[in-house]
Write a protein that holds these residues in place. Sequence first.
Motif, mmCIF file in Angstrom:
data_model
loop_
_atom_site.group_PDB
_atom_site.id
_atom_site.type_symbol
_atom_site.label_atom_id
_atom_site.label_comp_id
_atom_site.label_asym_id
_atom_site.label_seq_id
_atom_site.Cartn_x
_atom_site.Cartn_y
_atom_site.Cartn_z
ATOM 1 N N PRO A 227 0.842 -0.903 -0.009
ATOM 2 C CA PRO A 227 -0.078 0.186 0.298
ATOM 3 C C PRO A 227 0.556 1.365 0.136
ATOM 4 C CG PRO A 227 -0.060 -1.544 1.930
ATOM 5 C CD PRO A 227 0.887 -2.228 0.813
ATOM 6 N N ASN A 228 2.011 1.043 0.797
ATOM 7 C CA ASN A 228 2.556 2.389 0.542
ATOM 8 C C ASN A 228 3.581 2.785 -0.893
ATOM 9 O OD1 ASN A 228 2.644 3.215 3.902
ATOM 10 N ND2 ASN A 228 3.490 1.151 4.041
ATOM 11 N N LEU A 229 4.228 1.980 -1.171
ATOM 12 C CA LEU A 229 4.672 1.701 -2.419
ATOM 13 C C LEU A 229 3.973 2.163 -3.398
ATOM 14 C CD1 LEU A 229 7.603 1.230 -4.181
ATOM 15 C CD2 LEU A 229 6.531 -1.171 -4.100
ATOM 16 N N SER A 230 2.714 2.079 -3.102
ATOM 17 C CA SER A 230 1.328 2.291 -4.357
ATOM 18 C C SER A 230 1.463 3.692 -4.326
ATOM 19 C CB SER A 230 0.079 1.523 -4.436
ATOM 20 O OG SER A 230 0.136 0.093 -4.567
ATOM 21 N N HIS A 231 1.235 4.309 -3.258
ATOM 22 C CA HIS A 231 1.023 5.585 -2.739
ATOM 23 C C HIS A 231 2.243 6.666 -3.148
ATOM 24 C CE1 HIS A 231 -2.514 4.691 0.097
ATOM 25 N NE2 HIS A 231 -2.791 5.492 -0.919
ATOM 26 N N VAL A 232 3.379 6.510 -3.091
ATOM 27 C CA VAL A 232 4.808 7.413 -4.054
ATOM 28 C C VAL A 232 4.610 6.720 -5.515
ATOM 29 C CG1 VAL A 232 7.201 6.928 -3.923
ATOM 30 C CG2 VAL A 232 5.843 5.989 -1.459
ATOM 31 N N THR A 233 4.499 5.511 -6.069
ATOM 32 C CA THR A 233 4.163 5.313 -7.021
ATOM 33 C C THR A 233 2.866 5.108 -7.930
ATOM 34 O OG1 THR A 233 5.016 3.689 -7.108
ATOM 35 C CG2 THR A 233 6.647 4.851 -7.738
ATOM 36 N N ASP A 234 1.990 4.484 -9.255
ATOM 37 C CA ASP A 234 1.092 4.632 -9.107
ATOM 38 C C ASP A 234 1.272 3.488 -8.905
ATOM 39 O OD1 ASP A 234 1.656 3.353 -12.554
ATOM 40 O OD2 ASP A 234 2.808 5.237 -11.817
ATOM 41 N N ILE A 284 10.468 4.164 -13.598
ATOM 42 C CA ILE A 284 9.679 5.311 -13.188
ATOM 43 C C ILE A 284 10.261 6.323 -13.680
ATOM 44 C CG2 ILE A 284 10.864 6.704 -11.222
ATOM 45 C CD1 ILE A 284 11.000 4.458 -9.669
ATOM 46 N N TYR A 285 10.963 6.725 -15.322
ATOM 47 C CA TYR A 285 11.007 7.065 -15.634
ATOM 48 C C TYR A 285 9.515 7.300 -16.782
ATOM 49 C CZ TYR A 285 13.149 10.557 -19.185
ATOM 50 O OH TYR A 285 13.721 11.531 -19.872
ATOM 51 N N SER A 286 9.368 5.722 -17.379
ATOM 52 C CA SER A 286 8.130 6.224 -17.873
ATOM 53 C C SER A 286 6.616 6.627 -17.267
ATOM 54 C CB SER A 286 7.607 4.804 -18.788
ATOM 55 O OG SER A 286 8.040 3.823 -18.041
ATOM 56 N N SER A 287 6.808 6.225 -16.230
ATOM 57 C CA SER A 287 5.765 6.436 -14.961
ATOM 58 C C SER A 287 4.735 7.642 -15.068
ATOM 59 C CB SER A 287 6.091 6.611 -13.435
ATOM 60 O OG SER A 287 6.618 7.213 -12.743
ATOM 61 N N ASN A 288 3.697 7.938 -15.038
ATOM 62 C CA ASN A 288 3.254 9.014 -14.637
ATOM 63 C C ASN A 288 3.539 10.686 -14.264
ATOM 64 O OD1 ASN A 288 1.044 7.732 -16.761
ATOM 65 N ND2 ASN A 288 -0.035 7.836 -15.218
ATOM 66 N N LEU A 289 4.040 9.895 -13.255
ATOM 67 C CA LEU A 289 4.618 11.068 -12.095
ATOM 68 C C LEU A 289 6.038 11.499 -13.097
ATOM 69 C CD1 LEU A 289 4.919 13.052 -10.006
ATOM 70 C CD2 LEU A 289 6.364 10.489 -8.585
ATOM 71 N N ALA A 290 6.732 11.563 -13.582
ATOM 72 C CA ALA A 290 7.950 11.579 -14.104
ATOM 73 C C ALA A 290 7.602 12.335 -15.583
ATOM 74 C CB ALA A 290 8.825 10.628 -14.537
ATOM 75 N N LEU A 291 6.676 11.952 -16.054
ATOM 76 C CA LEU A 291 6.016 12.347 -17.085
ATOM 77 C C LEU A 291 5.763 13.669 -17.589
ATOM 78 C CD1 LEU A 291 5.363 9.078 -20.100
ATOM 79 C CD2 LEU A 291 7.217 10.371 -19.576
ATOM 80 N N SER A 292 4.957 13.736 -15.926
ATOM 81 C CA SER A 292 4.516 15.101 -15.636
ATOM 82 C C SER A 292 4.995 16.385 -16.007
ATOM 83 C CB SER A 292 3.735 14.822 -14.849
ATOM 84 O OG SER A 292 3.372 15.079 -13.397
ATOM 85 N N VAL A 293 6.284 15.994 -15.663
ATOM 86 C CA VAL A 293 7.231 17.608 -15.166
ATOM 87 C C VAL A 293 7.751 17.248 -16.567
ATOM 88 C CG1 VAL A 293 7.243 16.761 -13.018
ATOM 89 C CG2 VAL A 293 8.910 16.123 -14.284
#
Length: 491
Positions: A227-234, A284-293
């Motif tokens: 659960p904690n890892l899912s909150h840090v990344t999608d 991680i580089y191709s995740s939504n969080l990294a692509l939003s910046v």
Amino acid sequence: MSSLADELAADLDISDDENHSDEEQDQQDTSNYMDADDDDNNGTEKEREATQTNTTDGKLRINQVSTLLGMPVVKSMLERIDYYTNQDRDGVSRPLTENDDEYQLIVNSNSLTTDIDDELQLVHKFIRDHYEPRFPELERLILNPLDYARTVKAIGNETDIAKIDLSFLPSATVMVISVTQSTTVGKPLPEEELEMTFEACDMARALDDARHKIMSYVESRMSVIAPNLSHVTDPSTAAKLLTAAGGLQAFCKIPACNVQVLGRDRKINIGLSRASQEKHTGYIYSSNLALSVPPDLRRKVVKIVAAKAVLAARIDAGHGSPQGEMGRQMRDEIDQKIEKLREPPPSKKTKALPIPDEGPKKRRGGKRVRRQKEAYTMTELRAARNRMAFGEAEEEVGYGDETEGLGMAAKQTGKIRAAVADPRNKVRAPKNRSFNMPGTRTAGSTSGLATSLAFTPVQGIELADPNAAAERVKKANEKWFGDGAFSIVPK
């Protein structure tokens, strides 16, 4: 001249010698998913032999090109996903561990998504090769494999695009397709060729549906596993990281610097060059969080997320914070750091000029500096050449075609170089100090050894004034020489 079947077989690298290698690859993929029984392996070989004989006029069907969904292992895996999806894991107090069957199913299912993506690219190439004689310009207008398959299934041999429902595409793309369709050089496909193309389109839709089913199931179960890892990344990225690492416990042992490149793809995508791929990038580089910046900040964001992901995974491995409070707190810290990175640089402040110092500045120098100034100082001759007498003609000296005036230098004689009088070069002589010796006397002062006693032959010792004799001599001189000339002595 080779037939279409031979060309397609050459493109797909399908031959009798490679059938055995394909069987070995399928068996390896099967062992990666789960341990299947010998009966299932025998059934898979029988189905593959049956599909090899299912040809139409020597042309390969799509079920011979794409055999992933027809494998019994994949079918059983999708059935088990449906079974566990119907169960409610939210009400179960015990979290999933690596020894549970559902945990292994999640790991294997996430590995299956990569194979589905590769299979989808293979089916897209099959559709493109068979539909190219009908509409060769379409593959350059639609780059997404799934959208291309849906468009091919919708158009078929239809010549009027206005009668076709292409609402799943942008309106600008639909307009370009309709204009290109009116000027295309393609010809309608035969019924058998069109039927094979439609089967491939259906296969692409089935592969996409299976991929969405697997991803939705994995994302729903990641809130229970980590659960904690899912909150840090999608959840999708968290599932890919755990699958690439080999489980939650193995992921906790990986340092953050290696998590950044976990899941990097060294293969060259179909139709793309290696130059277009980012180096040292992973999930991680191709995740939504990294692509939003912005692109210039993605490397920094990947470092921040990788460090927090390892900490969150270690918390999940120790069964701490089962509701994900620590993960949400870490995600807030990540968002704050990203906002700080995206802030514009501070504007430069205009500083006021300093107060000017009144008076000359002190400049250091010594004997060498003074000699250098003396060597380059203006001479008297140069100063005289710069002066001109009023109302008088100036003498000139010719140097070839040019002349130069002499000014007052022709009338002035003197030193060539001016002597600069520097008070620091003058040697200060010591002051003259006079010491009164015995028997000497200065003007306006009386020696301390002078006495008022005088020795006369008449009276002997008598008291006399020592300055009286000098006064008498002074008066006599003023009488005879007072006017600066000799006085006339009367007769």
